[in-house]
Motif scaffolding. Structure first.
Motif, short mmCIF file in Angstrom:
data_model
loop_
_atom_site.label_atom_id
_atom_site.label_comp_id
_atom_site.label_asym_id
_atom_site.label_seq_id
_atom_site.Cartn_x
_atom_site.Cartn_y
_atom_site.Cartn_z
N UNK A 1 -1.21 4.35 10.95
CA UNK A 1 -2.34 3.54 10.46
C UNK A 1 -2.58 3.80 8.97
N UNK A 2 -2.56 5.08 8.59
CA UNK A 2 -2.78 5.43 7.18
C UNK A 2 -1.62 4.95 6.32
N UNK A 3 -0.39 5.05 6.84
CA UNK A 3 0.78 4.57 6.10
C UNK A 3 0.67 3.08 5.85
N UNK A 4 0.23 2.33 6.87
CA UNK A 4 0.10 0.89 6.74
C UNK A 4 -0.97 0.52 5.71
N UNK A 5 -1.99 1.34 5.60
CA UNK A 5 -3.05 1.07 4.63
C UNK A 5 -2.54 1.23 3.19
N UNK A 6 -1.56 2.12 3.00
CA UNK A 6 -0.96 2.36 1.68
C UNK A 6 -2.02 2.68 0.63
#
Length: 596
Positions: A502-507
């Motif tokens: 989820x955090x990776x997708x938020x970038x």
């Protein structure tokens, strides 16, 4: 005891006045309200006309002995009944629609306010109580607006019109009704209070049952681990029995009330029939007049009973309205700037804490942070280490403006965070907490929460980078698999990798990792650590770590203890300068490798 039983008349009037602001939610639907009131007036007028129709049928049909007149009278009665049916349908549909619509609008307004409130508000107010306001209180208001309000207006019109028609039809019998009314109202008021009081207690008991059961179900593994199933069954049984006893008393009092009212009402009608029958036999009044009078008397009695019942509902609704309006008035302690600044694109320091002192609102006498001064350069990786309670997580919460410090200043890209929009500030950060929070939905929803506009391909790519794709594809429906409440169907390590994806997708520009690998086994940790290393490249990263092996290579390690920064440096320099850091290293590394 129910609150409304102890209110004096002025307090009751004030309580009812609390319902007035709710009508602001009705204003957008004035046309629907006007049509509903029109239908109500029509049905009230038709109801009052039915008495005269009954009189006409009896005097001009039955007694006159004319078949044609009887047929005309019956046709007229059928027309009025048809008009009554259409009017009742219109009134019921329009008012019910209005109640449902207003209830939905109030729910949305309350929820919109709840999700913007500061976290400390939820420390002081139970989530169960807030849920009750969203569901029970709004449902009660829906019932009042959609049903009880309409019923009370209709009954009031019928009561006034019925009383007028009683005196118009026969003055002598009307006096009999007037004398009998107090004898019917007194027990209704006395027992009505008891019933309302017991109803409040019954609702409270049911709420206790729900709270108890919810807690047990949520912690079912603990219950079963300690083999307390039988114990909890007995305890829950006691709660249910307490609710049953209260409900039994409520049913008993309500049954007594109904029996008394029915007896007194029909005794009064019997007395009227005797007096009226004697007048009919003596020729002083017609059978039609007697029939019409009985019809209006029953109408008045039913109207009084309805108004008495709705009165209690209105008192309960007044309490619900007060609770909802109080919630709508709550202002968040975290204020948005009136003229927000924009986040600088280029800045030498990403984050800086300047003379920050902070105590949680629930613990004002126990400072969580003392004189925090820290500058974090853009693109660097900074680790926060120290024993539990040192204030590491508190720094994260202040940085995201869940709280504001009592003293000092926090800057993001060289701008005071109080001058930034909350959405801009928080959008620039990605948080992976120690205890990952997952929603009762599928994998798509939980990962895409980091970026709702992300494509399926982007979600899958984020999962692969978090080393979550493999186990996700092994789930029954893959990315469409429902994860259960709080992700109960996943292991701790799997939950954490979903949160990382989820955090990776938020970038984000800044990555906040709170023990992001604490729940992983050695193999999973190595994979996720590799993914984190890739993600942290050219990105400002703050890491809270108790497992020091994960932060040895950090650009800066900040040692904290009892809310203070006691030392800063890299791993090798801190081994020489910080006794606390050296002790933490010895406790961990000696046991694993035999060396520091």
């Amino acid at each position: 005891m129910a609150v409304d039983d102890t209110l004096n008349p002025k307090e009751k009037l004030k309580a009812f006045n609390s319902l007035l602001p709710i009508f602001s939610f009705i204003k957008p639907y004035k046309l629907m309200l006007a049509l509903a009131l029109l239908a109500l007036l029509v049905t009230a007028a038709v109801n009052l006309s039915l008495g005269q129709a009954v009189k006409f049928v009896i005097d001009n049909g039955f007694i006159a002995g004319s078949e044609q007149q009887l047929q005309e009278a019956i046709l007229g009665l059928v027309f009025l009944i048809s008009l009554l049916a259409v009017g009742t349908f219109s009134r019921f549909y329009l008012m019910s629609w209005l109640g449902e619509r207003v209830s939905a609008d109030i729910r949305k307004a309350v929820f919109a306010r709840i999700v913007t409130l500061h976290p400390s508000y939820f420390e002081e107010n139970r989530s169960g109580e807030l849920m009750s306001r969203l569901t029970t209180d709004t449902a009660l208001l829906q019932s009042i607006i959609g049903s009880s309000f309409s019923m009370s207006l209709r009954s009031l019109l019928l009561l006034i019109g019925g009383l007028v028609m009683l005196f118009v039809t026969n003055l002598k019998l009307s006096l009999v009704v007037v004398v009998a009314v107090p004898f019917i109202l007194i027990p209704m008021i006395v027992y009505g209070r008891k019933v309302r009081s017991l109803a409040e207690s019954s609702q409270g008991a049911i709420a206790d049952i729900g709270t108890y059961a919810g807690e047990i179900i949520q912690n079912i593994k603990v219950v079963q681990s300690y083999t307390h199933e039988a114990r909890e069954q007995v305890a829950f049984g006691h709660e249910v029995e307490k609710a049953f006893i209260v409900a039994k008393n409520r049913v008993k009092q309500r049954s007594i009330l109904i029996a008394i009212v029915i007896f007194l009402t029909f005794a009064t009608i019997s007395a009227m029939l005797w007096v009226g029958g004697m007048d009919v036999l003596s020729g002083k009044m017609t059978g039609g007049e007697l029939g019409a009078f009985v019809f209006y008397a029953i109408m008045v009695a039913m109207s009084v009973a309805t108004i008495a019942e709705v009165y209690g509902e209105l008192q309960r609704a007044a309490g619900s309205a007060t609770r909802l309006l109080d919630l709508l008035k709550v202002e968040s302690d975290i204020k948005q700037p009136s003229q927000p600044s924009t986040i600088k694109v280029q800045a030498s320091s990403a984050i800086s804490f300047e003379q920050v002192n902070f105590s949680y609102p629930s613990r004002p006498d126990s400072p969580a942070l003392h004189d925090i001064n820290l500058v974090i350069a853009t693109g660097k990786t900074v680790a926060l280490v120290g024993p539990s309670g040192a204030g590491k997580t508190t720094l994260f919460e202040l940085l995201q403006r869940f709280y504001d410090p009592q003293q000092g200043q926090i800057k993001f890209n060289e701008t005071d965070i109080t001058q930034l929009r909350l959405t801009d500030l928080r959008d620039a950060m990605g948080m992976v907490p120690q205890q990952p929070i997952l929603f009762s939905s599928d994998v798509w929803h939980n990962i895409r929460y980091g970026n709702p506009q992300a494509t399926d391909a982007e979600v899958i790519d984020a999962a692969k980078r978090a080393h979550a794709d493999e186990f996700i594809n092994q789930l029954p429906q893959g990315y469409g698999s429902f994860l259960g409440e709080q992700g109960v169907r996943l292991s701790g390590g799997q939950k954490q990798r979903i949160a990382l994806a989820r955090a990776i997708l938020k970038d984000p520009n800044v990555l906040l990792l709170d023990e992001a690998t604490s729940a992983l086994d050695a193999q999973s940790e190595s994979h996720v650590q590799a993914a984190l290393n890739d993600l942290m490249e050219n990105r400002t990263t703050l890491i809270i770590a108790h497992r020091l092996s994960t932060v040895i290579d950090a650009d800066l390690i900040v040692v904290m203890d009892k809310g203070r920064i006691v030392d800063t440096g890299d791993h090798h320099s801190l081994l020489n300068s910080s006794a606390l850091y050296k002790k933490l290293c010895e406790l961990q590394f000696d046991k694993v490798t035999g060396q520091v």
